[in-house]
Design a protein around this motif. Structure first.
Motif, PDB file in Angstrom:
ATOM      1  N   ASN A 152     -92.107 -34.912   2.934  1.00 27.59           N
ATOM      2  CA  ASN A 152     -91.795 -35.554   1.653  1.00 27.59           C
ATOM      3  C   ASN A 152     -91.122 -34.575   0.712  1.00 27.59           C
ATOM      4  OD1 ASN A 152     -93.104 -38.079   2.208  1.00 27.59           O
ATOM      5  ND2 ASN A 152     -95.061 -37.012   1.982  1.00 27.59           N
ATOM      6  N   ASP A 192    -101.352 -35.367   9.937  1.00 26.76           N
ATOM      7  CA  ASP A 192    -101.000 -36.230  11.078  1.00 26.76           C
ATOM      8  C   ASP A 192    -101.990 -36.029  12.222  1.00 26.76           C
ATOM      9  OD1 ASP A 192     -98.837 -36.812   9.551  1.00 26.76           O
ATOM     10  OD2 ASP A 192     -97.382 -35.701  10.772  1.00 26.76           O
ATOM     11  N   LYS A 217    -108.433 -42.527   6.598  1.00 27.65           N
ATOM     12  CA  LYS A 217    -108.583 -41.120   6.207  1.00 27.65           C
ATOM     13  C   LYS A 217    -108.540 -40.976   4.690  1.00 27.65           C
ATOM     14  CE  LYS A 217    -104.866 -38.647   6.279  1.00 27.65           C
ATOM     15  NZ  LYS A 217    -103.688 -37.900   6.742  1.00 27.65           N
ATOM     16  N   LYS A 218    -107.534 -41.630   4.071  1.00 30.29           N
ATOM     17  CA  LYS A 218    -107.391 -41.520   2.616  1.00 30.29           C
ATOM     18  C   LYS A 218    -108.602 -42.129   1.917  1.00 30.29           C
ATOM     19  CE  LYS A 218    -102.373 -41.397   2.296  1.00 30.29           C
ATOM     20  NZ  LYS A 218    -101.177 -42.135   1.901  1.00 30.29           N
ATOM     21  N   SER A 221    -111.615 -40.014   1.562  1.00 29.26           N
ATOM     22  CA  SER A 221    -111.592 -38.908   0.603  1.00 29.26           C
ATOM     23  C   SER A 221    -112.390 -39.267  -0.639  1.00 29.26           C
ATOM     24  CB  SER A 221    -110.154 -38.556   0.209  1.00 29.26           C
ATOM     25  OG  SER A 221    -109.497 -37.967   1.303  1.00 29.26           O
ATOM     26  N   GLY A 248    -100.628 -29.806  -1.137  1.00 30.99           N
ATOM     27  CA  GLY A 248    -100.467 -30.699   0.019  1.00 30.99           C
ATOM     28  C   GLY A 248    -101.520 -31.797   0.022  1.00 30.99           C
ATOM     29  N   SER A 283    -103.239 -33.270   2.192  1.00 30.26           N
ATOM     30  CA  SER A 283    -104.446 -33.194   3.019  1.00 30.26           C
ATOM     31  C   SER A 283    -105.563 -32.368   2.382  1.00 30.26           C
ATOM     32  CB  SER A 283    -104.108 -32.621   4.394  1.00 30.26           C
ATOM     33  OG  SER A 283    -103.139 -33.437   5.000  1.00 30.26           O
ATOM     34  N   ARG A 327    -106.863 -33.171  -0.197  1.00 31.06           N
ATOM     35  CA  ARG A 327    -107.747 -34.142  -0.858  1.00 31.06           C
ATOM     36  C   ARG A 327    -108.972 -34.454  -0.004  1.00 31.06           C
ATOM     37  NH1 ARG A 327    -102.854 -36.965  -2.037  1.00 31.06           N
ATOM     38  NH2 ARG A 327    -102.262 -36.728  -4.223  1.00 31.06           N
TER      39      ARG A 327
HETATM   40  P1  AMP Z   1     -97.658 -33.727   2.081  1.00 29.81           P
HETATM   41  O1  AMP Z   1     -96.930 -33.279   3.331  1.00 29.81           O
HETATM   42  O2  AMP Z   1     -98.109 -32.611   1.229  1.00 29.81           O
HETATM   43  O3  AMP Z   1     -96.940 -34.800   1.349  1.00 29.81           O
HETATM   44  O4  AMP Z   1     -99.042 -34.354   2.598  1.00 29.81           O
HETATM   45  C1  AMP Z   1     -99.075 -35.588   3.143  1.00 29.81           C
HETATM   46  C2  AMP Z   1    -100.368 -35.680   3.927  1.00 29.81           C
HETATM   47  O5  AMP Z   1    -101.462 -35.817   3.017  1.00 29.81           O
HETATM   48  C3  AMP Z   1    -100.387 -36.890   4.831  1.00 29.81           C
HETATM   49  O6  AMP Z   1    -100.970 -36.556   6.077  1.00 29.81           O
HETATM   50  C4  AMP Z   1    -101.288 -37.842   4.069  1.00 29.81           C
HETATM   51  O7  AMP Z   1    -101.937 -38.756   4.928  1.00 29.81           O
HETATM   52  C5  AMP Z   1    -102.278 -36.898   3.427  1.00 29.81           C
HETATM   53  N1  AMP Z   1    -102.960 -37.493   2.290  1.00 29.81           N
HETATM   54  C6  AMP Z   1    -102.425 -38.064   1.199  1.00 29.81           C
HETATM   55  N2  AMP Z   1    -103.384 -38.552   0.396  1.00 29.81           N
HETATM   56  C7  AMP Z   1    -104.569 -38.283   0.990  1.00 29.81           C
HETATM   57  C8  AMP Z   1    -105.955 -38.541   0.657  1.00 29.81           C
HETATM   58  N3  AMP Z   1    -106.285 -39.189  -0.435  1.00 29.81           N
HETATM   59  N4  AMP Z   1    -106.897 -38.106   1.508  1.00 29.81           N
HETATM   60  C9  AMP Z   1    -106.561 -37.466   2.651  1.00 29.81           C
HETATM   61  N5  AMP Z   1    -105.298 -37.197   3.024  1.00 29.81           N
HETATM   62  C10 AMP Z   1    -104.308 -37.600   2.202  1.00 29.81           C
END
Ligand code: AMP
Length: 620
Positions: free
Chosen positions: A28, A243, A282-283, A286, A344, A346, A348
């Protein structure tokens, strides 16, 4: 056209204008700016589409490239024309990709393992720089649309471990997107700035930045001293992230449910939905203890936080192992770390947060949105460079890039513009012709891709290189720019120790207006410059391949069949015919054909010569 005013002694731009901060990520990307009134850093959310722009580019059969969430949908339906993770390819050669070649769903061209990778979409070849430029263009347009003002300048972040060539590729992508890249900033540095760490020049701190994204993990240990961020160590895994957590959930559900296990491999849509549900679970976990959902309204799936944590424990443990390694490399104990910053999405995950805080023995900083924190810090750095923060001392910087001429009249930048001085940088070169004993080093200043458009500062010959086959000599070229702005360029051939050097004053005889003009020209000519560079690079690749294959035929023709020789000659001729077209795609297609046809030959000849060597061995 906007005028750029640069104070040459400080490097500050003397004009109030929006300068954006960009986090160009693997999965992203985001763009942020400083609100002119309240001075807060804000991630731009254009038309309510969210702040996150997926780093995905789709090329429809006809029409313009699509970037972001809309492009992401084509990852499943049209993978060959949909490019993701291009950041993993920036500034890399095919040889660099090693075991990860198969990770990508699109075609990466293996023309020779030294050259930079290219991506083939239909009949067109793209460099990772052009693809990254598409993402940057989208971010720029979103910023312009949302802020209702032209955006011409940016600070872009890169991982702390990016090498020179990856940083230069990022700068070039910015230029191609019509952005003047004021500075390339390390992602962990930006994250620290977002938390206000390192802004006060009297502050001395040692910090850890833990960055766990979707597909990559980095830990960086930084020391901050007089406003300068020094990377003490970095560690990580470029193929580990959220992932992997999603995949662990998918496997768990498949094991639990026979219906899923039976159907998931055949049904593309089901497997896609399963992936989305796993991420959703997963989200959700959290912030809650249990997730209950269903797939295609028929298969129930649920997951408890406790089970999830057991599943991902090995992933988290691996990141902590990296932290331990980074601390050892920096020669530090956890209690010597003053602050820990979480970056990042993850991070969270509560288990991640708790484990990292435990390891460093203090609560990690996570008050800011971990997806946005790098972009926010980049915006703060942009604001500092714009001279909007009067309290911050700016160090002297070089106003224009310094570099040398390489094959085909291209500019190879050694010290990028806006680097703090004093500074030192260097790169290794080699010869292009067998038996070459002299090498001309021409030093240039400027932002254009072709040296003929830049300002020549000096030229000298490195003589007395021992005669060796092309590519064998190792010549280190070092640029040392001292605090008075005097540049020393030295070239050393490492095997013989042959050395030559020259001193110049790059700023001598250059007015502020000329510097401004040189900067503006580089932006207005970015597209034609990059096109010219790509043609020259394609020609260089082609010429090297012609030379190699011709020599191979001369030496090893006996091991090939008549048909193979005839086909090789035809493909050689086609490549020779392609050269005068000066069309990079035509040249690269011919390179691709010749390369694919002849690549099995080298292995065959090697096996024959090994066999002969074995047969020749006598045992008493
Ligand atoms: P990034 O590459 O920093 O944008 O991180 C994206 C990653 O963060 C993806 O694997 C998402 O599934 C994960 N992610 C986003 N929000 C959460 C959340 N609330 N809890 C766990 N993982 C999350």
């Amino acid at each position: 056209m906007a005028k750029v005013a640069i104070n040459l002694s400080t490097g500050a731009l003397q004009q109030e204008e929006v300068i954006v901060g960009i986090d160009l990520g693997t999965t992203n990307s985001l763009v942020a700016y400083i609100h002119p009134e309240d001075k807060n850093a804000i991630a731009i959310n254009d038309q309510g589409r969210g702040t996150i722009v997926p780093s995905v580019v789709h090329f429809p059969k006809n029409g313009e490239a699509i970037v972001g969430t809309d492009a992401k949908e084509y990852l499943i339906t049209d993978p060959a024309n949909t490019i993701y993770s291009v950041k993993r390819l920036l500034g890399k050669s095919y040889g660099d990709l090693g075991e990860h070649k198969d990770y990508f769903g699109y075609k990466i061209i293996d023309d020779d393992s030294e050259g930079l990778v290219k991506i083939r979409v239909g009949d067109t070849f793209y460099s990772p720089i052009e693809l990254s430029a598409e993402i940057l263009k989208e971010l720029r347009e979103r910023a312009e649309h949302s802020l209702k003002t032209p955006v011409n300048r940016a600070v872009i972040t890169v991982p702390a471990y990016f090498n020179d060539s990856q940083r230069q590729a990022t700068r070039d992508a910015g230029k191609l997107a019509g952005l003047e890249v004021l500075r390339i900033v390390n992602e962990p540095t930006a994250a620290a700035l977002a938390y206000g760490i390192g802004i006060d020049p009297t502050e001395e701190k040692t910090i850890a930045v833990y960055d766990l994204g979707g597909g990559t993990f980095d830990i960086s240990i930084l020391s901050i001293h007089q406003g300068i961020f020094e990377v003490l160590s970095t560690h990580g895994n470029t193929y580990l992230g959220g992932d992997d957590m999603d995949r662990a959930i998918i496997n768990h559900w498949i094991q639990e449910n026979q219906l899923l296990a039976d159907t998931v491999n055949e049904d593309k849509h089901l497997s896609q939905e399963l992936r989305l549900k796993a991420e959703e679970a997963k989200k959700a976990l959290s912030s809650q203890q249990v997730y209950i959902g269903n797939i295609s309204d028929k298969i129930n799936c649920h997951l408890e936080r406790h089970t999830f944590e057991t599943m991902i424990a090995p992933i988290v443990a691996q990141t902590i192992e990296s932290c331990r390694q980074a601390m050892t490399d920096a020669n530090l104990q956890p209690e010597q770390i003053d602050a820990v910053i979480m970056v990042g999405g993850s991070t969270r995950v509560p288990l991640v947060y708790d484990t990292v805080s435990d390891f460093f023995g203090k609560p990690a900083n996570n008050a800011l949105n971990p997806d946005e924190v790098v972009a926010l810090g980049a915006a703060i750095q942009a604001d500092i460079l714009a001279g909007n923060r009067k309290d911050i001392l700016l160090l002297d910087v070089t106003p224009l890039t310094l570099g040398i001429e390489t094959m085909g009249g291209l500019m190879d930048s050694i010290i990028p513009r806006n680097s703090k001085i004093p500074t030192k940088a260097g790169r290794q070169y080699t010869t292009s012709v067998d038996g070459q004993v002299n090498m001309k080093i021409s030093v240039y200043q400027g932002e254009r891709d072709l040296v003929k458009e830049n300002r020549k500062l000096a030229e000298f010959d490195l003589k007395g290189i021992p005669a060796m086959p092309a590519g064998f000599p190792k010549v280190d070229v070092n640029f040392i720019l001292n605090a008075d702005g005097i540049l020393k360029v030295e070239a050393v051939e490492l095997r013989s120790g042959t050395r030559q050097e020259v001193e110049v004053k790059p700023q001598y005889g250059l007015t502020d207006e000329q510097v401004e003009q040189m900067l503006m020209d580089s932006i207005t000519h970015a597209r034609e410059d990059v096109s010219a560079r790509m043609v020259i690079e394609a020609r260089t690749t082609a010429e090297q391949l012609l030379y190699q294959v011709e020599r191979f035929l001369e030496k090893n023709g006996e091991h090939l069949t008549e048909e193979e020789i005839t086909l090789t000659r035809t493909n050689l001729q086609n490549l020779r015919d392609a050269l005068p077209t000066n069309d990079k795609d035509t040249i690269l297609r011919a390179v691709d054909t010749l390369e694919e046809q002849t690549s099995p030959f080298a292995e065959r000849v090697m096996q024959i010569s090994i066999k002969q060597a074995m047969a020749g061995k006598k045992i008493e």
